[in-house]
Write a protein that holds these residues in place. Structure first.
Motif, PDB file in Angstrom:
ATOM      1  N   GLN A 141     -14.147  -2.466   6.486  1.00  0.00           N
ATOM      2  CA  GLN A 141     -15.555  -2.852   6.506  1.00  0.00           C
ATOM      3  C   GLN A 141     -15.955  -3.520   5.199  1.00  0.00           C
ATOM      4  N   LEU A 142     -15.389  -3.064   4.085  1.00  0.00           N
ATOM      5  CA  LEU A 142     -15.656  -3.700   2.794  1.00  0.00           C
ATOM      6  C   LEU A 142     -15.149  -5.134   2.790  1.00  0.00           C
ATOM      7  N   GLY A 143     -13.952  -5.335   3.336  1.00  0.00           N
ATOM      8  CA  GLY A 143     -13.404  -6.683   3.398  1.00  0.00           C
ATOM      9  C   GLY A 143     -14.272  -7.613   4.224  1.00  0.00           C
ATOM     10  N   ASP A 150      -8.778 -14.388   2.604  1.00  0.00           N
ATOM     11  CA  ASP A 150      -7.521 -14.633   1.910  1.00  0.00           C
ATOM     12  C   ASP A 150      -6.668 -13.371   1.955  1.00  0.00           C
ATOM     13  N   ARG A 151      -5.451 -13.528   2.436  1.00  0.00           N
ATOM     14  CA  ARG A 151      -4.557 -12.371   2.531  1.00  0.00           C
ATOM     15  C   ARG A 151      -4.083 -11.898   1.161  1.00  0.00           C
ATOM     16  N   GLN A 152      -4.384 -12.657   0.133  1.00  0.00           N
ATOM     17  CA  GLN A 152      -4.047 -12.217  -1.218  1.00  0.00           C
ATOM     18  C   GLN A 152      -5.210 -11.467  -1.870  1.00  0.00           C
ATOM     19  N   HIS A 153      -6.315 -11.335  -1.135  1.00  0.00           N
ATOM     20  CA  HIS A 153      -7.472 -10.632  -1.669  1.00  0.00           C
ATOM     21  C   HIS A 153      -7.104  -9.170  -1.940  1.00  0.00           C
ATOM     22  N   PRO A 154      -7.586  -8.590  -3.051  1.00  0.00           N
ATOM     23  CA  PRO A 154      -7.235  -7.188  -3.381  1.00  0.00           C
ATOM     24  C   PRO A 154      -7.574  -6.205  -2.268  1.00  0.00           C
ATOM     25  N   VAL A 155      -8.676  -6.415  -1.568  1.00  0.00           N
ATOM     26  CA  VAL A 155      -9.047  -5.491  -0.495  1.00  0.00           C
ATOM     27  C   VAL A 155      -8.034  -5.574   0.646  1.00  0.00           C
ATOM     28  N   TYR A 156      -7.610  -6.776   0.987  1.00  0.00           N
ATOM     29  CA  TYR A 156      -6.620  -6.932   2.061  1.00  0.00           C
ATOM     30  C   TYR A 156      -5.285  -6.323   1.668  1.00  0.00           C
ATOM     31  N   ARG A 158      -4.812  -3.903  -0.361  1.00  0.00           N
ATOM     32  CA  ARG A 158      -4.964  -2.443  -0.321  1.00  0.00           C
ATOM     33  C   ARG A 158      -4.824  -1.931   1.107  1.00  0.00           C
ATOM     34  N   LEU A 159      -5.442  -2.635   2.030  1.00  0.00           N
ATOM     35  CA  LEU A 159      -5.359  -2.215   3.428  1.00  0.00           C
ATOM     36  C   LEU A 159      -3.961  -2.429   3.986  1.00  0.00           C
ATOM     37  N   LEU A 160      -3.288  -3.482   3.557  1.00  0.00           N
ATOM     38  CA  LEU A 160      -1.917  -3.728   3.997  1.00  0.00           C
ATOM     39  C   LEU A 160      -0.989  -2.619   3.519  1.00  0.00           C
ATOM     40  N   LYS A 161      -1.204  -2.165   2.290  1.00  0.00           N
ATOM     41  CA  LYS A 161      -0.404  -1.051   1.770  1.00  0.00           C
ATOM     42  C   LYS A 161      -0.692   0.232   2.541  1.00  0.00           C
ATOM     43  N   ALA A 162      -1.958   0.428   2.928  1.00  0.00           N
ATOM     44  CA  ALA A 162      -2.305   1.611   3.713  1.00  0.00           C
ATOM     45  C   ALA A 162      -1.579   1.600   5.054  1.00  0.00           C
ATOM     46  N   ALA A 163      -1.521   0.434   5.709  1.00  0.00           N
ATOM     47  CA  ALA A 163      -0.809   0.344   6.983  1.00  0.00           C
ATOM     48  C   ALA A 163       0.660   0.671   6.804  1.00  0.00           C
ATOM     49  N   HIS A 164       1.234   0.212   5.694  1.00  0.00           N
ATOM     50  CA  HIS A 164       2.642   0.522   5.400  1.00  0.00           C
ATOM     51  C   HIS A 164       2.819   2.014   5.157  1.00  0.00           C
ATOM     52  N   ASP A 165       1.900   2.633   4.400  1.00  0.00           N
ATOM     53  CA  ASP A 165       2.003   4.070   4.105  1.00  0.00           C
ATOM     54  C   ASP A 165       1.860   4.901   5.372  1.00  0.00           C
ATOM     55  N   PHE A 166       0.953   4.506   6.249  1.00  0.00           N
ATOM     56  CA  PHE A 166       0.780   5.242   7.504  1.00  0.00           C
ATOM     57  C   PHE A 166       2.060   5.185   8.333  1.00  0.00           C
TER      58      PHE A 166
END
Length: 205
Positions: A141-143, A150-156, A158-166
């Motif tokens: 929602q923040l994004g 931009d997929r290089q955006h810090p928020v994206y 962060r969310l990409l890393k979360a998907a990997h961690d899950f």
């Protein structure tokens, strides 16, 4: 009266009239060796006109009427359905759904473990993962609020890393659940559960 019936009657009348006129002309043109009465001649001409002209005329008229009816039949307009609105592609929803899929698979995997205190501990870990999913939705929602594309955006990222961690955590739960089939006792599973609990994605930390 329908179009087909009217056409059949017109065809029969026209055929009878034409054939009657033709028969009369032939009867007058060809002299008969045995003159007959006028009544007999008229009756013979009528019978000939009806059978040879009227009946075929009715058949032809019926065919014409069927064609006319099909041509003039009102066409019902095809109802126009409004186009289904296409949702724009949302890169945030894609990552949120990946995390949600991992959460659902973890909960389903826990249900397969034999009932024991160790399973109850594993269920609590699964519930903690579900709470972390709310943080994933918050990051997405923040994004959206920032309008980031931009997929290089810090928020994206962060969310990409979360998907990997899950996804990684999902694999670890599967490994621990498999071990608990052979060793369901809490004492034997304690070490695995403690390690697993430390590996929970801590998005709100």
């Amino acid at each position: 009266m329908g179009v087909v019936v009217r056409s059949a009657l017109w065809g029969a009348a026209l055929g009878t009239l034409v054939m009657g006129a033709l028969a009369t002309a032939v009867d007058l043109a060809v002299p008969s060796q045995k003159p007959s009465s006028l009544l007999v001649s008229v009756a013979a001409i009528l019978i000939l006109a009806v059978t040879v002209g009227g009946v075929p005329g009715a058949v032809i008229g019926t065919g014409v009427g069927v064609v006319r009816r099909s041509v003039h039949r009102p066409r019902h307009p095809v109802p126009a359905y409004p186009p289904v609105p296409q949702r724009p592609y949302d890169m945030w929803s894609e990552l949120v759904e990946r995390c949600a899929e991992s959460t659902r698979r973890v909960a389903n995997a826990v249900q397969t473990v034999p009932k024991s205190p160790a399973k109850e501990w594993l269920q609590r870990i699964s519930e903690q993962l579900t709470k972390e999913l709310d943080d994933v939705r918050g990051i997405a929602q923040l994004g959206r609020a920032l309008g980031a594309v931009d997929r290089q955006h810090p928020v994206y990222r962060r969310l990409l890393k979360a998907a990997h961690d899950f996804h990684q955590f999902e694999n670890e739960v599967g490994r621990v659940a498999l071990q608990m089939f052979d060793h369901p006792d809490l004492d034997e599973a304690r070490t695995h559960l403690e390690v697993l609990e430390k590996q929970l994605p801590q998005l709100s930390a």
